[in-house]
Design a protein around this motif. Sequence first.
Motif, PDB file in Angstrom:
ATOM      1  N   LYS A 312      41.813  40.221  45.616  1.00 32.46           N
ATOM      2  CA  LYS A 312      41.361  41.598  45.400  1.00 32.46           C
ATOM      3  C   LYS A 312      39.990  41.865  46.014  1.00 32.46           C
ATOM      4  O   LYS A 312      39.487  42.987  45.935  1.00 32.46           O
ATOM      5  N   GLY A 313      39.382  40.841  46.626  1.00 28.29           N
ATOM      6  CA  GLY A 313      38.065  41.013  47.214  1.00 28.29           C
ATOM      7  C   GLY A 313      36.962  41.212  46.190  1.00 28.29           C
ATOM      8  O   GLY A 313      35.950  41.866  46.472  1.00 28.29           O
ATOM      9  N   ILE A 314      37.142  40.636  45.006  1.00 32.12           N
ATOM     10  CA  ILE A 314      36.155  40.750  43.932  1.00 32.12           C
ATOM     11  C   ILE A 314      35.366  39.441  43.865  1.00 32.12           C
ATOM     12  O   ILE A 314      35.958  38.349  43.852  1.00 32.12           O
ATOM     13  N   ALA A 315      34.063  39.538  43.824  1.00 28.44           N
ATOM     14  CA  ALA A 315      33.224  38.339  43.779  1.00 28.44           C
ATOM     15  C   ALA A 315      33.552  37.502  42.540  1.00 28.44           C
ATOM     16  O   ALA A 315      33.701  38.035  41.436  1.00 28.44           O
ATOM     17  N   ARG A 316      33.649  36.206  42.731  1.00 33.66           N
ATOM     18  CA  ARG A 316      34.026  35.327  41.621  1.00 33.66           C
ATOM     19  C   ARG A 316      33.021  35.352  40.483  1.00 33.66           C
ATOM     20  O   ARG A 316      33.384  35.105  39.333  1.00 33.66           O
ATOM     21  N   ASP A 317      31.751  35.647  40.781  1.00 34.65           N
ATOM     22  CA  ASP A 317      30.758  35.631  39.706  1.00 34.65           C
ATOM     23  C   ASP A 317      30.852  36.869  38.812  1.00 34.65           C
ATOM     24  O   ASP A 317      30.161  36.953  37.797  1.00 34.65           O
ATOM     25  N   ARG A 318      31.727  37.821  39.150  1.00 36.68           N
ATOM     26  CA  ARG A 318      31.929  38.968  38.274  1.00 36.68           C
ATOM     27  C   ARG A 318      32.887  38.657  37.126  1.00 36.68           C
ATOM     28  O   ARG A 318      32.865  39.360  36.105  1.00 36.68           O
ATOM     29  N   PHE A 319      33.748  37.670  37.292  1.00 33.27           N
ATOM     30  CA  PHE A 319      34.756  37.343  36.274  1.00 33.27           C
ATOM     31  C   PHE A 319      34.797  35.821  36.168  1.00 33.27           C
ATOM     32  O   PHE A 319      35.370  35.150  37.009  1.00 33.27           O
TER      33      PHE A 319
END
Length: 333
Positions: A312-319
Amino acid sequence: MAKQGNPYYQGPVSDHFDGVRFFNPGGEAPKGFRDLLRWQFGGGKIAWPKSHALTALPTKPDTMIGGAGLRVTMVGHATLLIQVAGLNILTDPVWSTRASPVSFAGPKRATEAGIRFDDLPPIDVVLVTHNHYDHLDIATLRALHARFKPRIITPLGNDAIIDPALPDAEITTMDWGDGINVIDGVALYCEPCHHWSARGSFDRSMALWSAFILTTPAGKIYHIGDTGFHDAINYRAAAEKYGPFRLANLPIGAYEPRWFMKAQHQNPEEAVEGLIACGAEYAVGHHWGTFRLTNEGMHDPARALETALDEKGIARDRFRALSPGDVFEVPAP
């Protein structure tokens, strides 16, 4: 008037209570005994180690976090210590060796608690999302009450389970849509999630399950103990009613096989969709790596979460999928 036959709760019929049992509006009921046997004897279970070393040393938390601070420490499974606005809040606390009605059988803890019980700071509030044994543990609640006398907040009907063991405890019950003030400036709201409840074979869905929303001076927190994805209906509703959220605590484990678990436990890909749907800036992944409840391997949820975030192109440190002992200092807005 309510029908007879529910040992936990008697109240008026509503859009999620038929007079005896609670239900998920427009949702799916849990599967029955025949499907349970099909799953249990169908194979496909990935072995877990009997014990697993902590990736971080057991944490000794600070007594209090104030100001703009928001800290989450993973104890294990769905037990989180949330420190915000001067409050120390425990979710679904379980320090017992087994998530079971008996001490000699049932899912056994594979990883020790990320905070030793004796190292807990003073606990102000305990949130119990529902009555499954991996979330409502009477032995732990009794120990917490003896030491801290926290306020226990839980959905309808669960007080009838807790009160006999803790007759002098302060227990607050909430229905979906209810809100209360915890302290000045901090409010708690009870909202739907797609799940069910039971302590035995004959009390299915007779006590309510829920998600909780905390509104604090340091931001809003969306906490879900257990849920099926339910087409993101509840996520979108929470975002519309309360968002934006600084933090969402979302379950990511106990999801295989999908044909059996889909309605009650979202998988990591669905949890990422939930993050998007509720609009949280950051998320903590829990409900994995402590008690083996289903077919997937111990570390599969964390790996699958990283893959889903990357896709999804979401940074891993967000979740972050927190392991017992991990501490997440949630970045300020």
